[in-house]
Design a protein around this motif. Structure first.
Motif, PDB file in Angstrom:
ATOM      1  N   LEU A   1       3.310  12.674   5.122  1.00  0.00           N
ATOM      2  CA  LEU A   1       1.839  11.551   5.560  1.00  0.00           C
ATOM      3  C   LEU A   1       1.701  10.970   3.793  1.00  0.00           C
ATOM      4  O   LEU A   1       2.720  11.253   2.746  1.00  0.00           O
ATOM      5  CB  LEU A   1       0.714  12.259   5.340  1.00  0.00           C
ATOM      6  CG  LEU A   1       0.087  13.763   6.899  1.00  0.00           C
ATOM      7  CD1 LEU A   1      -0.745  14.262   6.629  1.00  0.00           C
ATOM      8  CD2 LEU A   1       0.108  12.831   7.464  1.00  0.00           C
ATOM      9  N   SER A   2       1.556   9.707   4.255  1.00  0.00           N
ATOM     10  CA  SER A   2       1.349   8.390   3.090  1.00  0.00           C
ATOM     11  C   SER A   2       0.486   7.960   2.372  1.00  0.00           C
ATOM     12  O   SER A   2       0.011   7.775   1.487  1.00  0.00           O
ATOM     13  CB  SER A   2       2.398   7.740   3.376  1.00  0.00           C
ATOM     14  OG  SER A   2       1.875   6.767   5.023  1.00  0.00           O
ATOM     15  N   ASP A   3      -0.906   8.026   3.576  1.00  0.00           N
ATOM     16  CA  ASP A   3      -1.976   7.383   3.248  1.00  0.00           C
ATOM     17  C   ASP A   3      -3.297   7.916   2.825  1.00  0.00           C
ATOM     18  O   ASP A   3      -3.355   8.864   4.167  1.00  0.00           O
ATOM     19  CB  ASP A   3      -2.184   6.547   4.690  1.00  0.00           C
ATOM     20  CG  ASP A   3      -0.840   5.188   4.789  1.00  0.00           C
ATOM     21  OD1 ASP A   3      -0.524   4.828   3.821  1.00  0.00           O
ATOM     22  OD2 ASP A   3      -1.340   4.627   6.163  1.00  0.00           O
ATOM     23  N   CYS A   4      -3.266   7.851   1.966  1.00  0.00           N
ATOM     24  CA  CYS A   4      -4.920   8.466   1.764  1.00  0.00           C
ATOM     25  C   CYS A   4      -6.214   8.404   2.935  1.00  0.00           C
ATOM     26  O   CYS A   4      -6.814   6.997   2.763  1.00  0.00           O
ATOM     27  CB  CYS A   4      -5.079   8.478  -0.234  1.00  0.00           C
ATOM     28  SG  CYS A   4      -6.689   9.214  -0.743  1.00  0.00           S
ATOM     29  N   PRO A   5      -6.272   9.379   3.620  1.00  0.00           N
ATOM     30  CA  PRO A   5      -7.452   9.650   3.828  1.00  0.00           C
ATOM     31  C   PRO A   5      -9.261   9.223   2.657  1.00  0.00           C
ATOM     32  O   PRO A   5     -10.081   8.240   3.592  1.00  0.00           O
ATOM     33  CB  PRO A   5      -7.628  10.279   4.401  1.00  0.00           C
ATOM     34  CG  PRO A   5      -7.396  11.227   3.554  1.00  0.00           C
ATOM     35  CD  PRO A   5      -6.222  10.786   2.873  1.00  0.00           C
ATOM     36  N   ALA A   6      -9.028   8.731   1.254  1.00  0.00           N
ATOM     37  CA  ALA A   6     -10.208   8.746   0.886  1.00  0.00           C
ATOM     38  C   ALA A   6     -10.513   7.811   0.204  1.00  0.00           C
ATOM     39  O   ALA A   6     -11.413   6.438   0.152  1.00  0.00           O
ATOM     40  CB  ALA A   6     -10.259   9.733  -0.513  1.00  0.00           C
ATOM     41  N   CYS A   7      -9.088   6.555   0.293  1.00  0.00           N
ATOM     42  CA  CYS A   7      -8.916   5.399  -0.466  1.00  0.00           C
ATOM     43  C   CYS A   7      -7.555   4.910   0.000  1.00  0.00           C
ATOM     44  O   CYS A   7      -7.653   3.088  -0.088  1.00  0.00           O
ATOM     45  CB  CYS A   7      -8.006   5.680  -1.669  1.00  0.00           C
ATOM     46  SG  CYS A   7      -6.976   5.726  -2.067  1.00  0.00           S
ATOM     47  N   GLY A   8      -6.986   5.137   0.944  1.00  0.00           N
ATOM     48  CA  GLY A   8      -6.400   4.501   1.911  1.00  0.00           C
ATOM     49  C   GLY A   8      -5.478   4.154   1.224  1.00  0.00           C
ATOM     50  O   GLY A   8      -4.283   2.750   1.962  1.00  0.00           O
ATOM     51  N   LYS A   9      -4.959   4.206   0.585  1.00  0.00           N
ATOM     52  CA  LYS A   9      -3.546   3.712  -0.270  1.00  0.00           C
ATOM     53  C   LYS A   9      -2.604   4.292   0.687  1.00  0.00           C
ATOM     54  O   LYS A   9      -2.974   5.723   0.075  1.00  0.00           O
ATOM     55  CB  LYS A   9      -3.874   3.803  -1.764  1.00  0.00           C
ATOM     56  CG  LYS A   9      -4.789   2.465  -2.060  1.00  0.00           C
ATOM     57  CD  LYS A   9      -4.638   2.253  -3.618  1.00  0.00           C
ATOM     58  CE  LYS A   9      -5.632   1.527  -4.016  1.00  0.00           C
ATOM     59  NZ  LYS A   9      -6.022   1.674  -6.129  1.00  0.00           N
ATOM     60  N   PRO A  10      -1.530   3.850  -0.062  1.00  0.00           N
ATOM     61  CA  PRO A  10      -0.421   4.673   0.487  1.00  0.00           C
ATOM     62  C   PRO A  10       0.585   5.647  -1.082  1.00  0.00           C
ATOM     63  O   PRO A  10       1.730   5.262  -0.738  1.00  0.00           O
ATOM     64  CB  PRO A  10       1.259   3.491   1.199  1.00  0.00           C
ATOM     65  CG  PRO A  10       0.773   2.466   0.093  1.00  0.00           C
ATOM     66  CD  PRO A  10      -1.347   2.644   0.106  1.00  0.00           C
TER      67      PRO A  10
END
Length: 88
Positions: free
Chosen positions: A26-35
């Motif tokens: 996985l690359s995209d953070c579900p909290a901040c949306g940054k990869p």
């Protein structure tokens, strides 16, 4: 399926994800949306006991069989036979 741990380098959010070994990380953070997700290295949550595993096959002496050396579990009632169970 294995459970992998991830941490975001940007916001510090930590999470676990159940994925196939063949799945891309996985690359995209579900909290901040940054990869900025990074897969963490962690210890396995299980232990192989019994015959046929490295621990029992290649050790010597008193450490030979861990499965036999573990003590018997206490009765579920917590009493020493006072409840009529087989722990007398």
């Amino acid at each position: 399926m294995p459970i992998y741990e991830y941490a975001c380098k940007s916001c510090g959010h930590e999470m676990e994800a159940m994925q196939k070994m063949s799945d891309a990380p996985l690359s995209d953070c579900p909290a901040c949306g940054k990869p900025d997700l990074e897969k963490l290295i962690s210890a396995a949550g299980f232990r192989l006991k019994g015959g046929g595993w490295y621990e029992t096959d290649f050790k010597s002496g008193a450490k030979k069989n861990v499965a036999e050396s573990s003590s018997a579990p206490a009765p579920a009632c917590g009493a020493a036979g006072g409840c009529g169970c087989a722990a007398k």
